[in-house]
Write a protein that holds these residues in place. Structure first.
Motif, mmCIF file in Angstrom:
data_model
loop_
_atom_site.group_PDB
_atom_site.id
_atom_site.type_symbol
_atom_site.label_atom_id
_atom_site.label_comp_id
_atom_site.label_asym_id
_atom_site.label_seq_id
_atom_site.Cartn_x
_atom_site.Cartn_y
_atom_site.Cartn_z
ATOM 1 N N SER A 127 -2.229 2.094 7.136
ATOM 2 C CA SER A 127 -2.467 3.538 7.197
ATOM 3 C C SER A 127 -1.183 4.290 7.511
ATOM 4 C CB SER A 127 -3.538 3.848 8.252
ATOM 5 O OG SER A 127 -3.104 3.457 9.543
ATOM 6 N N LEU A 128 -0.390 3.729 8.424
ATOM 7 C CA LEU A 128 0.878 4.369 8.762
ATOM 8 C C LEU A 128 1.783 4.430 7.533
ATOM 9 C CD1 LEU A 128 2.765 5.575 10.867
ATOM 10 C CD2 LEU A 128 3.513 3.260 11.437
ATOM 11 N N PHE A 129 1.873 3.321 6.802
ATOM 12 C CA PHE A 129 2.717 3.289 5.608
ATOM 13 C C PHE A 129 2.204 4.251 4.544
ATOM 14 C CE2 PHE A 129 4.726 -0.113 7.638
ATOM 15 C CZ PHE A 129 5.753 -0.648 6.876
ATOM 16 N N MET A 130 0.872 4.371 4.425
ATOM 17 C CA MET A 130 0.317 5.260 3.396
ATOM 18 C C MET A 130 0.483 6.728 3.774
ATOM 19 S SD MET A 130 -3.030 2.961 2.399
ATOM 20 C CE MET A 130 -3.669 4.016 1.109
ATOM 21 N N VAL A 131 0.369 7.032 5.065
ATOM 22 C CA VAL A 131 0.642 8.403 5.507
ATOM 23 C C VAL A 131 2.102 8.746 5.224
ATOM 24 C CG1 VAL A 131 0.868 9.894 7.534
ATOM 25 C CG2 VAL A 131 -1.193 8.517 7.232
ATOM 26 N N VAL A 132 2.995 7.803 5.549
ATOM 27 C CA VAL A 132 4.418 8.024 5.271
ATOM 28 C C VAL A 132 4.636 8.157 3.767
ATOM 29 C CG1 VAL A 132 6.725 6.985 5.390
ATOM 30 C CG2 VAL A 132 5.207 6.887 7.372
ATOM 31 N N ALA A 133 3.908 7.369 2.965
ATOM 32 C CA ALA A 133 4.026 7.469 1.511
ATOM 33 C C ALA A 133 3.654 8.859 1.030
ATOM 34 C CB ALA A 133 3.143 6.416 0.834
ATOM 35 N N ALA A 134 2.561 9.407 1.575
ATOM 36 C CA ALA A 134 2.147 10.755 1.190
ATOM 37 C C ALA A 134 3.220 11.786 1.575
ATOM 38 C CB ALA A 134 0.814 11.098 1.856
ATOM 39 N N LEU A 135 3.796 11.624 2.768
ATOM 40 C CA LEU A 135 4.838 12.554 3.214
ATOM 41 C C LEU A 135 6.096 12.419 2.348
ATOM 42 C CD1 LEU A 135 4.500 12.146 7.099
ATOM 43 C CD2 LEU A 135 3.724 14.074 5.695
ATOM 44 N N VAL A 136 6.484 11.177 2.053
ATOM 45 C CA VAL A 136 7.670 10.956 1.220
ATOM 46 C C VAL A 136 7.476 11.560 -0.161
ATOM 47 C CG1 VAL A 136 9.011 9.169 0.023
ATOM 48 C CG2 VAL A 136 8.474 8.911 2.444
ATOM 49 N N ALA A 137 6.294 11.364 -0.749
ATOM 50 C CA ALA A 137 6.023 11.923 -2.077
ATOM 51 C C ALA A 137 6.093 13.445 -2.048
ATOM 52 C CB ALA A 137 4.651 11.463 -2.564
ATOM 53 N N MET A 138 5.536 14.061 -1.003
ATOM 54 C CA MET A 138 5.584 15.526 -0.906
ATOM 55 C C MET A 138 7.018 16.021 -0.736
ATOM 56 S SD MET A 138 2.168 16.690 1.213
ATOM 57 C CE MET A 138 2.186 15.429 2.478
ATOM 58 N N VAL A 139 7.811 15.308 0.078
ATOM 59 C CA VAL A 139 9.214 15.702 0.279
ATOM 60 C C VAL A 139 9.999 15.572 -1.029
ATOM 61 C CG1 VAL A 139 11.385 15.042 1.405
ATOM 62 C CG2 VAL A 139 9.281 15.215 2.748
ATOM 63 N N LEU A 140 9.773 14.479 -1.756
ATOM 64 C CA LEU A 140 10.482 14.286 -3.024
ATOM 65 C C LEU A 140 10.115 15.364 -4.033
ATOM 66 C CD1 LEU A 140 10.275 10.386 -3.446
ATOM 67 C CD2 LEU A 140 12.258 11.739 -2.759
ATOM 68 N N TRP A 142 0.827 -1.212 0.000
ATOM 69 C CA TRP A 142 0.000 0.000 0.000
ATOM 70 C C TRP A 142 0.859 1.260 0.000
ATOM 71 C CZ3 TRP A 142 -4.637 -0.339 -1.680
ATOM 72 C CH2 TRP A 142 -5.316 -1.550 -1.558
ATOM 73 N N PHE A 143 2.055 1.204 0.570
ATOM 74 C CA PHE A 143 3.005 2.305 0.449
ATOM 75 C C PHE A 143 3.353 2.509 -1.032
ATOM 76 C CE2 PHE A 143 7.246 3.978 -0.012
ATOM 77 C CZ PHE A 143 7.381 4.942 0.985
ATOM 78 N N TYR A 144 3.716 1.411 -1.680
ATOM 79 C CA TYR A 144 4.084 1.446 -3.097
ATOM 80 C C TYR A 144 2.932 2.005 -3.938
ATOM 81 C CZ TYR A 144 5.635 -0.448 -7.656
ATOM 82 O OH TYR A 144 6.005 -0.603 -8.973
ATOM 83 N N GLY A 145 1.731 1.427 -3.735
ATOM 84 C CA GLY A 145 0.583 1.856 -4.527
ATOM 85 C C GLY A 145 0.172 3.282 -4.251
ATOM 86 N N ALA A 146 0.264 3.701 -2.975
ATOM 87 C CA ALA A 146 -0.137 5.071 -2.630
ATOM 88 C C ALA A 146 0.747 6.097 -3.323
ATOM 89 C CB ALA A 146 -0.085 5.263 -1.116
ATOM 90 N N ILE A 147 2.056 5.858 -3.335
ATOM 91 C CA ILE A 147 2.960 6.802 -4.002
ATOM 92 C C ILE A 147 2.684 6.829 -5.504
ATOM 93 C CG2 ILE A 147 5.358 7.121 -4.736
ATOM 94 C CD1 ILE A 147 6.298 6.710 -2.009
ATOM 95 N N MET A 148 2.536 5.655 -6.104
ATOM 96 C CA MET A 148 2.335 5.601 -7.559
ATOM 97 C C MET A 148 1.026 6.275 -7.964
ATOM 98 S SD MET A 148 5.041 3.917 -8.711
ATOM 99 C CE MET A 148 4.752 3.056 -10.243
#
Length: 631
Positions: free
Chosen positions: A385-398, A242-248
């Motif tokens: 949910s934790l991984f997806m929240v982190v995914a959203a934060l990582v995408a914004m930082v990138l 879900w981390f992978y999918g959320a970022i993509m």
């Protein structure tokens, strides 16, 4: 139900109403979210002055935030209450949320719609534990992979249709917002009507006392899940997907608009091919797994996610429309060089995602405590949910750091490879089953006869004829459960195969005249494994056949049963003699050409023999009968 037809479940009341309830929920989530993201991407100035890229990552993050906060409570409710009742209450909540959202659409109030996003997150949080805990209560073990596959297919078809419907309705001139408001309310009502037909599914823990503190319950829930290492690491693997999918997926709106220079129809097309891929991969699991929980597909799926994630980066760099200044419609995009390559990569990512996620769900459902399934699923949702929240934060930082969207795809694919290697190193069973799965789907075509006779739970001894160096791998691939193999210590030490056997916790044994200590240790290890409820497989001949015929069974099996009186299941391998990994003394090249690629073999499983009746002679007779004349 025919074993090869997972869609037959859709005609049965124990499955169909629940399927349509969850399908309509997924559909509605995505009609609403996609309509909001589309209007913010293509008509942002009419709603807000905030950065569009920030909102495209923030809104999915807000949707999954309730999973982190309330999943522990939702898991308790799903274990304590009857699941059909919970589903009906959740659908009534969805109707109320969509009514609030309708008011937000009508009044052009962005933050009311954002509140509805959070509300739909709460709705999905409560329904999540019910969704996956319901299936093992209503489906047979051999139906579980197929049922999960149909559910995942339905979920992603719902996502696909919801994304298309939301994106198409909201851009309709004059009436777009009203159409979205009416459609989401109507779908919510249909979901509630479908939930009325869900059959009763008794609560596994009706005496459970609810802990209403979400934080202490979250800690306790995750602590409980960690006790079962394979299940906990499967939860982590699920969350990583879900981390992978959320970022993509979060990048698709701006990727379609700013990089591919497409209008909203191009965005919808990307979502469509990705969702179709997920659905196709989920359904393929039933066929590729042989109607059992086959975790060997998980590494296969993970490899595909990294390979095609990397390929999507290179396809994006090679895309011919990057220099355009005008917006492309669907036909214009498809006419650009490299557009089909991008679409193939997106659908392949979806297919391998389905192959990755469905076996993980089935493993979690079958190996965790039956009275704790909902809370285990809730623990998974917390981590998701934790991984997806982190995914959203990582995408914004990138994005803030200057990464292009294709570079985000590249980074995610590389991270996936690193994380997969880490998880599979912690639970080598995944890679081991992958190697076994590859063996029986490339070098051999294996047919299992009466495989359901291998017990799904409890201790038992399996006995089989010994034909080749890969007998254990073939049996391992055919079994729905891990097996502890007892094997000659010399075979146990064969390079490469030794790693597989050690990972499978095989038990090496030696003749008493060679190593009496190792022989006695083997019997102690076997007794311990059976005491812990494991399956143990032995080859009573004690050595490989040199002519294709069975050697006499030795008395070691009798010694094992005297120490641990458990049922014995006879097995017979047939069709394996003459392969390159047997002791056939004829020319190996001639043998290879004679058998050809994808040679056929069978594993026949007999009915269990009670411990009191077990003798080496009886076992040899049963195995010989199962094998017949086909070596």
């Amino acid at each position: 139900m025919r074993k090869n037809n997972q869609f037959a479940l859709l005609a049965q009341r124990r499955f169909a109403p629940f399927f349509w309830t969850q399908f309509l929920g997924a559909l509605n989530d995505n009609v609403f979210k996609t309509a909001l993201l589309t209007i913010l991407t293509y008509d942002a100035l009419s709603w807000t002055t905030m950065d569009t890229g920030l909102l495209n990552n923030l809104i999915p993050g807000l949707f999954i935030l309730p999973f982190f906060l309330f999943s522990a409570t939702a898991g308790q409710l799903a274990d304590k209450l009857e699941k059909g009742r919970v589903a009906r209450y959740v659908k009534l909540l969805e109707i109320a949320i969509m009514a609030i959202a309708a008011f937000g659409w009508m009044t052009h109030h962005l933050w009311l719609l954002v509140a509805a996003v959070v509300g739909m997150g709460i709705h999905s949080t409560i329904f999540g534990p019910v969704k996956y805990a319901y299936l093992p209560q209503q489906l047979k073990r051999e139906e579980l992979v197929g049922g999960n596959g149909v559910i995942e297919m339905g979920t992603f078809v719902g996502i696909l249709l919801g994304e298309i419907l939301g994106a198409v309705l909201v851009v309709q001139k004059t009436w777009g917002l009203q159409l979205v408001a009416g459609a989401t309310l109507a779908i919510a009502v249909l979901g509630w009507l479908a939930s009325l037909a869900i059959p009763k599914s008794p609560a596994p823990a009706p005496e459970l006392k609810i802990n209403w503190n979400p934080f202490t319950e979250t800690v306790r829930n995750l602590g409980f899940s960690r006790r079962n290492r394979p299940v906990f690491l499967s939860l982590l693997g699920n969350s990583w997907f879900w981390f992978y999918g959320a970022i993509m997926l979060a990048q698709f709106p701006l990727y379609a608009k700013n990089y591919l220079h497409g209008d909203h129809s191009v965005f919808v097309l990307l979502l469509a091919v990705f969702s179709v891929g997920i659905g196709a991969g989920s359904l393929l699991c039933e066929r590729l797994s042989g109607h059992k929980v086959e975790i060997g597909l998980v590494p296969f799926g993970s490899i595909g996610l990294s390979v095609f994630g990397l390929e999507l980066y290179f396809a994006s760099v090679a895309y011919g429309g990057t220099a355009l200044t005008t917006s492309l419609d669907l036909a214009g995009f498809l006419a650009q060089s490299g557009s089909w390559r991008i679409l193939i990569d997106c659908i392949a990512i979806g297919v391998f995602g389905g192959l990755y996620i469905v076996p993980l769900f089935a493993l979690i459902q079958t190996r965790c405590d039956p009275a704790h399934v909902s809370r285990t699923i809730a623990g998974m949702n917390i981590m998701n949910s934790l991984f997806m929240v982190v995914a959203a934060l990582v995408a914004m930082v990138l994005l803030r750091s200057g990464f292009t969207i294709p570079e985000i795809f590249l980074t995610t694919a590389i991270l996936n490879a690193v994380v997969a290697l880490y998880i599979f190193s912690l639970v080598p069973e995944f890679l081991m089953r992958f190697l076994a799965w590859i063996l029986i789907h490339t070098i051999h075509r294996v047919r299992v006869i009466n495989g359901e006779a291998i017990p799904a739970q409890g201790a038992a001894v399996l006995v089989c004829n010994h034909v080749s160096y890969v007998d254990a791998i073939v049996i391992m691939a055919a079994s729905p459960r891990p097996i502890r193999f007892v094997m000659d210590h010399r075979i146990f030490k064969i390079p490469v195969l030794s790693w597989v056997f050690r990972t499978a916790k095989a038990i090496p044994i030696a003749p008493a005249k060679e190593d009496p200590w190792l022989m006695e240790k083997a019997y102690v290890d076997i007794a311990q494994a059976l005491h812990e409820g494991d399956l143990v497989c032995i080859f009573p001949e004690g050595k490989l056949t040199t002519n294709g015929e069975m050697n006499p069974f030795k008395s070691g099996v009798k010694k094992i049963i005297e120490r641990s009186p458990v049922p014995v299941i006879p097995l017979a391998l047939r069709g394996l003699w003459g392969s390159l990994l047997t002791r056939d003394k004829t020319n190996p090249f001639h043998r290879g050409f004679r058998r050809g690629p994808f040679s056929r073999l069978e594993l026949a499983v007999g009915e269990e023999i009670p411990a009191a009746q077990v003798t080496p002679e009886l076992l040899q007779e049963r195995v010989q009968s199962l094998r017949g004349h086909w070596k």
